[in-house]
Write an enzyme that holds these catalytic residues in place. Structure first.
Site, PDB file in Angstrom:
ATOM      1  CG  ASP A  92      -1.724   0.904   1.802  1.00  0.00           C
ATOM      2  OD1 ASP A  92      -1.974   2.208   0.573  1.00  0.00           O
ATOM      3  OD2 ASP A  92      -2.298   1.210   1.831  1.00  0.00           O
ATOM      4  CG  ASP A 101      -2.792   4.031  -2.667  1.00  0.00           C
ATOM      5  OD1 ASP A 101      -3.490   3.428  -2.840  1.00  0.00           O
ATOM      6  OD2 ASP A 101      -2.490   4.753  -2.521  1.00  0.00           O
ATOM      7  CD  GLU A 102      -5.193  -0.875  -0.476  1.00  0.00           C
ATOM      8  OE1 GLU A 102      -5.806  -1.939   0.429  1.00  0.00           O
ATOM      9  OE2 GLU A 102      -6.341   0.400  -0.446  1.00  0.00           O
TER      10      GLU A 102
HETATM   11 MG   LIG Z   1      -2.172   4.003   0.241  1.00  0.00          MG
END
Ligand SMILES: [Mg+2]
Length: 435
Positions: A17, A109-110
């Site tokens: 993350d 974003d993960e």
């Molecule tokens: Mg994040």
């Protein structure tokens, strides 16, 4: 029970993350912003991300720009640049794929990566592989990442959030209980407020107490997603990594022919809008959300023109998709041409709820829309499909699919007796038009 497994990593699942992703992208590309309180989302008037410097001064995601300025007058406010964020995102996933092909792009974003069995390939322990991924990401992208490794996705999520930002935690099955004991049950991935208060009512306050709950009780009292969550907390993998190729062929499409063919732009768009609404009804029925869409128009001579687009976040409600369709409509519609049908294909489907994620910081409005559509679906159950519909679909829904000639569509509306309700239809345009 103090431990769930004797083996450390029956599977090794890594959750990765990016920290304060949008703000970090801005800082990575504009070095003068490093160390400064950066806040993105200026164009919407709501903070879509805040750098850790801004967070330290009390800025939170979702805060209005007005409040941001109040709590942190020196904040650097920047309009979001989603194109750049998407590029960073693609690079991020590409770096992770150097270590394993089993990567699930969970949000912008993960991601989850399954590195089970990769020790021999890389001649490294699982910890070192996860560490190497983190190292490469940080060095090549110029921002920090929080990484967690555990035997299941749910536990890996717990591990990655443990030491945020720039954290790294390896959580073998036999140590999971140490962390779960400190974790309130509502902070477990996939457990919403309602379920959390239900669990608390039954004395299951922490993730560990929940994980130790009696199997019989869990079977009796919880629905499937939460039974699965219970298994995952105990180190039993039930949510496999869903690589893109698993998802690629999954799609939901809706298309409809109308007669006579039309060259009326508003009418053709209304047809497309109605197809989008119908596709979304199907999405919600299957508890899915879509990440991209293809819109197409078929001309009277059967030529098809299509345009494909990624949606800014995964959705199961039509607003965002229709707005996107409106923006791209001119790419497929040419005035003077006559069309016989329109259609939409929704793809990159993910499970709604557990997997549905906000990619661009739009949670609030998405959540509200989702709540509105819960009501819409309830009304439709009671009064029939399209009891409530969008203003943009009105021409297609109130009109007939086949004007004159075949089709029995309009009949039932024209034949209404005085005072009779319009065939189980409320007929209020919902939420106004999409601009
Ligand atoms: Mg994040």
């Amino acid at each position: 029970m103090s431990q769930f497994s004797v083996r450390s990593f029956p599977q090794a699942i890594v959750h990765i993350d990016a920290d304060a992703f949008f703000a970090s992208c801005e800082q990575a590309t504009k070095p003068h912003l490093k160390g400064k309180p950066v806040v993105t989302g200026k164009e919407r008037g709501i903070a879509s991300a805040a750098s850790y410097e801004a967070k330290a001064r009390g800025v939170t995601r979702g805060m209005s720009v007005f409040d941001v300025k109040r709590v942190c007058p020196e904040a650097v406010l920047i309009p979001s640049d989603y194109e750049m964020y998407s590029l960073f995102s693609k690079r991020m996933f590409a770096i992770v794929r150097r270590y394993t092909p089993e990567v699930e792009e969970y949000s912008i974003d993960e991601c989850f990566a399954d590195i089970t069995g990769m020790r021999r390939v890389h001649r490294m322990s699982y910890e070192r592989i996860a560490g190497a991924i983190k190292h490469d990401l940080e060095r090549e992208l110029g921002m920090t990442f929080s990484v967690g490794m555990a035997p299941t996705k749910t536990l890996a999520k717990v591990a990655s959030t443990w030491h945020k930002p720039s954290g790294f935690l390896s959580m073998p099955a036999r140590e999971a209980h140490l962390y779960l004991a400190q974790l309130p049950v509502d902070e477990v991935w996939g457990i919403g407020g309602q379920t959390a208060s239900y669990l608390r009512k039954h004395g299951l306050e922490t993730a560990l107490v929940f994980a130790n709950a009696n199997e019989h009780w869990v079977r009796e009292h919880l629905s499937k997603p939460f039974r699965e969550c219970w298994c995952e907390l105990r180190g039993q993998l039930v949510h496999p990594i869903e690589t893109e190729s698993d998802n690629a062929y999954q799609s939901i499409s809706k298309t409809k022919t109308f007669t006579p063919p039309s060259s009326d732009e508003a009418f053709v768009f209304a047809q497309l809008s109605k197809n989008i609404e119908n596709a979304c009804i199907k999405l919600r029925r299957h508890q899915l959300a879509a990440g991209s869409a293809v819109f197409f128009l078929k001309r009277n001579d059967f030529q098809v023109r299509a345009v494909e687009t990624d949606l800014p976040y995964t959705v199961a409600t039509p607003h965002t998709i229709i707005a996107q369709a409106k923006r791209l409509f001119k790419r497929v519609y040419k005035s003077g041409e006559t069309y016989r049908s329109t259609g939409v294909i929704l793809s990159r489907l993910t499970e709604a709820g557990v997997h549905q994620r906000d990619l661009f910081g739009a949670d609030e409005c998405v959540t509200k829309e989702a709540q509105v559509y819960e009501q819409v679906d309830a009304l439709s159950k009671k009064y029939g499909k399209h009891a409530v519909f969008l203003g943009s679909s009105m021409q297609a829904i109130n009109g007939s699919q086949h004007r004159g000639g075949r089709g029995e569509g309009p009949k039932r509306h024209e034949d209404l007796m005085k005072g009779e309700s319009k065939r189980q239809r409320i007929g209020i345009p919902l939420l106004g038009d999409v601009d």
